[in-house]
Design a protein around this motif. Structure first.
Motif, PDB file in Angstrom:
ATOM      1  N   ASP A  27       1.492  -1.666  -8.839  1.00 26.86           N
ATOM      2  CA  ASP A  27       0.925  -0.321  -9.656  1.00 26.86           C
ATOM      3  C   ASP A  27      -0.599  -0.356  -9.341  1.00 26.86           C
ATOM      4  O   ASP A  27      -1.342   0.830  -9.206  1.00 26.86           O
ATOM      5  CB  ASP A  27       0.886  -0.878 -11.128  1.00 26.86           C
ATOM      6  N   LEU A  28      -1.209  -1.406  -8.848  1.00 27.65           N
ATOM      7  CA  LEU A  28      -2.766  -1.260  -8.559  1.00 27.65           C
ATOM      8  C   LEU A  28      -2.712  -0.456  -7.214  1.00 27.65           C
ATOM      9  O   LEU A  28      -3.617   0.320  -6.830  1.00 27.65           O
ATOM     10  CB  LEU A  28      -3.313  -2.504  -8.587  1.00 27.65           C
ATOM     11  N   PHE A  38      -5.262   1.438  -3.312  1.00 29.11           N
ATOM     12  CA  PHE A  38      -5.586   0.187  -2.785  1.00 29.11           C
ATOM     13  C   PHE A  38      -4.432  -0.306  -1.991  1.00 29.11           C
ATOM     14  O   PHE A  38      -3.515  -0.349  -2.123  1.00 29.11           O
ATOM     15  CB  PHE A  38      -6.169  -0.917  -3.528  1.00 29.11           C
ATOM     16  N   THR A  39      -4.856  -1.103  -0.810  1.00 26.76           N
ATOM     17  CA  THR A  39      -4.147  -2.234  -0.160  1.00 26.76           C
ATOM     18  C   THR A  39      -4.129  -3.166  -1.253  1.00 26.76           C
ATOM     19  O   THR A  39      -5.344  -3.605  -1.607  1.00 26.76           O
ATOM     20  CB  THR A  39      -4.371  -2.430   1.200  1.00 26.76           C
ATOM     21  N   VAL A  40      -2.999  -4.053  -1.598  1.00 28.84           N
ATOM     22  CA  VAL A  40      -3.283  -5.035  -2.489  1.00 28.84           C
ATOM     23  C   VAL A  40      -2.313  -6.588  -1.862  1.00 28.84           C
ATOM     24  O   VAL A  40      -1.435  -6.314  -1.372  1.00 28.84           O
ATOM     25  CB  VAL A  40      -2.533  -4.773  -3.678  1.00 28.84           C
ATOM     26  N   HIS A  49       0.775  -1.318  -0.067  1.00 29.46           N
ATOM     27  CA  HIS A  49      -0.171   0.025  -0.086  1.00 29.46           C
ATOM     28  C   HIS A  49       0.818   1.206   0.041  1.00 29.46           C
ATOM     29  O   HIS A  49       2.181   1.034   0.170  1.00 29.46           O
ATOM     30  CB  HIS A  49      -0.900  -0.030   1.226  1.00 29.46           C
ATOM     31  N   GLN A  50       0.230   2.295  -0.149  1.00 30.08           N
ATOM     32  CA  GLN A  50       1.183   3.738  -0.443  1.00 30.08           C
ATOM     33  C   GLN A  50       1.562   4.091   1.190  1.00 30.08           C
ATOM     34  O   GLN A  50       0.934   3.754   2.081  1.00 30.08           O
ATOM     35  CB  GLN A  50      -0.005   4.769  -0.760  1.00 30.08           C
ATOM     36  N   LYS A  51       2.832   4.665   1.147  1.00 32.11           N
ATOM     37  CA  LYS A  51       3.379   4.878   2.348  1.00 32.11           C
ATOM     38  C   LYS A  51       2.469   6.101   2.957  1.00 32.11           C
ATOM     39  O   LYS A  51       1.814   7.049   2.363  1.00 32.11           O
ATOM     40  CB  LYS A  51       4.779   5.285   2.074  1.00 32.11           C
ATOM     41  N   GLY A  52       2.702   5.989   4.446  1.00 34.79           N
ATOM     42  CA  GLY A  52       1.491   7.067   5.167  1.00 34.79           C
ATOM     43  C   GLY A  52       0.487   6.451   5.312  1.00 34.79           C
ATOM     44  O   GLY A  52      -0.594   7.406   5.926  1.00 34.79           O
ATOM     45  N   THR A  99      -9.407  -2.857  -0.593  1.00 29.47           N
ATOM     46  CA  THR A  99      -8.331  -3.965  -0.590  1.00 29.47           C
ATOM     47  C   THR A  99      -8.603  -4.593  -1.884  1.00 29.47           C
ATOM     48  O   THR A  99      -9.709  -5.270  -2.097  1.00 29.47           O
ATOM     49  CB  THR A  99      -8.082  -4.740   0.582  1.00 29.47           C
ATOM     50  N   ILE A 100      -7.529  -4.965  -2.731  1.00 30.03           N
ATOM     51  CA  ILE A 100      -7.401  -5.951  -3.928  1.00 30.03           C
ATOM     52  C   ILE A 100      -6.776  -7.111  -3.328  1.00 30.03           C
ATOM     53  O   ILE A 100      -5.563  -7.294  -2.847  1.00 30.03           O
ATOM     54  CB  ILE A 100      -6.951  -5.169  -5.058  1.00 30.03           C
TER      55      ILE A 100
END
Length: 315
Positions: free
Chosen positions: A101-102, A107-109, A68-71, A78-79
């Motif tokens: 990339d998703l 999203f959390t992936v 997932h993205q930082k922060g 979620t995917i």
């Protein structure tokens, strides 16, 4: 005369053996192609990775990554991605860049490996998917996973596995065919993207097409053909509780003709769904699972549109 018949039988048997699906060649060819496709790609600066988390008892086959993205501090949509590879090839490492990339789209992936055929025939992959979903349900908060906002992506064999597993989640009748404990009361999938997949698997068996699939299913068919044919016939059990679906293919996808019938089936069941054919005649680079090639503009467009579809469903 009898000796001649035996000799001819041996020749036929050798010929059949020579025509068998070459799993190792398939794996090597796929690996070369995927390595070339992803050469030079790295983890994006804005992505946080949790690597090699064990979710089951089968060692390297039961590892997952989460991105997932930082922060990120709150639970988020979620995917869960189910990778392709003809039921015989692939793992989370092959799919890491696509999944990250998703994740950049908010999203959390969850990206995981599962047991492969022929070493691990049907229903091993399905059992591992079930273990992943159970693990996600039990560990959601630790990894910022919102269990009320679960999405699924699957491509090629992964699309077949996704459609089959989601049928297990939504159909009590279908669950009766399996001994596994499906966490249908713990996790509900809100939306799915089925990319370049096969869905009518009994047709494959009856017509002996798709060598990787036949390699995956052959042992189970030999042990209990009637039960296996019923278990693999997931489309028979799809009901109105199947999640909204984005069904994608491309102009030069060798499974292109499988997509529209799946869309039609879901539409007839009253399920919200979208069918999309990417590319046009002459775009021969728009082949099977083109959306995994992050260098293609069309891949970006496809992945944007699928995630937009997710966002519209998962508020």
């Amino acid at each position: 005369m009898e000796e001649t018949v035996k000799d001819e039988g041996k020749k036929i048997k050798r010929k059949e053996q020579n025509m068998k699906f070459d799993v190792e060649k398939f794996r090597n060819d796929c690996k070369i192609s995927d390595t070339k496709r992803d050469a030079g790609l790295t983890t994006p600066d804005n992505i946080l990775r949790y690597n090699d988390i064990s979710y089951g008892k089968y060692g390297k086959y039961n590892l997952l990554d989460i991105y997932h993205q930082k922060g990120v501090t709150a639970l988020q949509k979620t995917i869960i991605d189910i990778h392709g590879g003809g039921w015989t090839y692939g793992d989370k490492d092959v799919y890491q860049y696509y999944c990250m990339d998703l994740a950049q789209r908010g999203f959390t992936v969850v990206n995981f490996s599962y047991r492969l055929a022929p070493e691990n025939p049907f229903p091993a992959a399905l059992e591992d998917i079930n273990t992943v979903f159970t693990w996600v349900a039990d560990n959601a908060c630790t990894y910022h996973i919102d269990l009320d906002k679960i999405c699924v992506t699957g491509d090629s064999a992964g699309a077949q596995l996704a459609s089959q597993y989601l049928t297990l989640l939504c159909s009590a009748e279908y669950r009766k065919l399996f001994s596994m404990q499906v966490p249908f009361d713990k996790i509900a999938v809100k939306v799915v993207a089925l990319n370049c997949g096969r869905y009518n698997m009994n047709h494959c068996i009856e017509n002996k097409i798709d060598d990787p699939f036949l390699t995956y299913i052959d042992k189970a068919l030999s042990e209990d053909r009637e039960l296996t044919l019923e278990r693999i016939n997931a489309i028979k059990y799809i009901n109105k509780d199947f999640p909204p679906a984005y069904i994608m293919t491309s102009e030069y996808d060798f499974l292109k003709e499988d997509a529209k019938p799946m869309y039609d089936l879901l539409h007839q069941k009253g399920i919200s769904c979208m069918y999309k054919l990417y590319g046009k005649e002459g775009d021969d680079y728009m082949g099977h699972v083109f959306h995994l090639n992050l260098r293609l503009e069309e891949a970006r467009v496809c992945n944007d549109e699928e995630c937009r579809f997710f966002d519209e469903i998962v508020q």
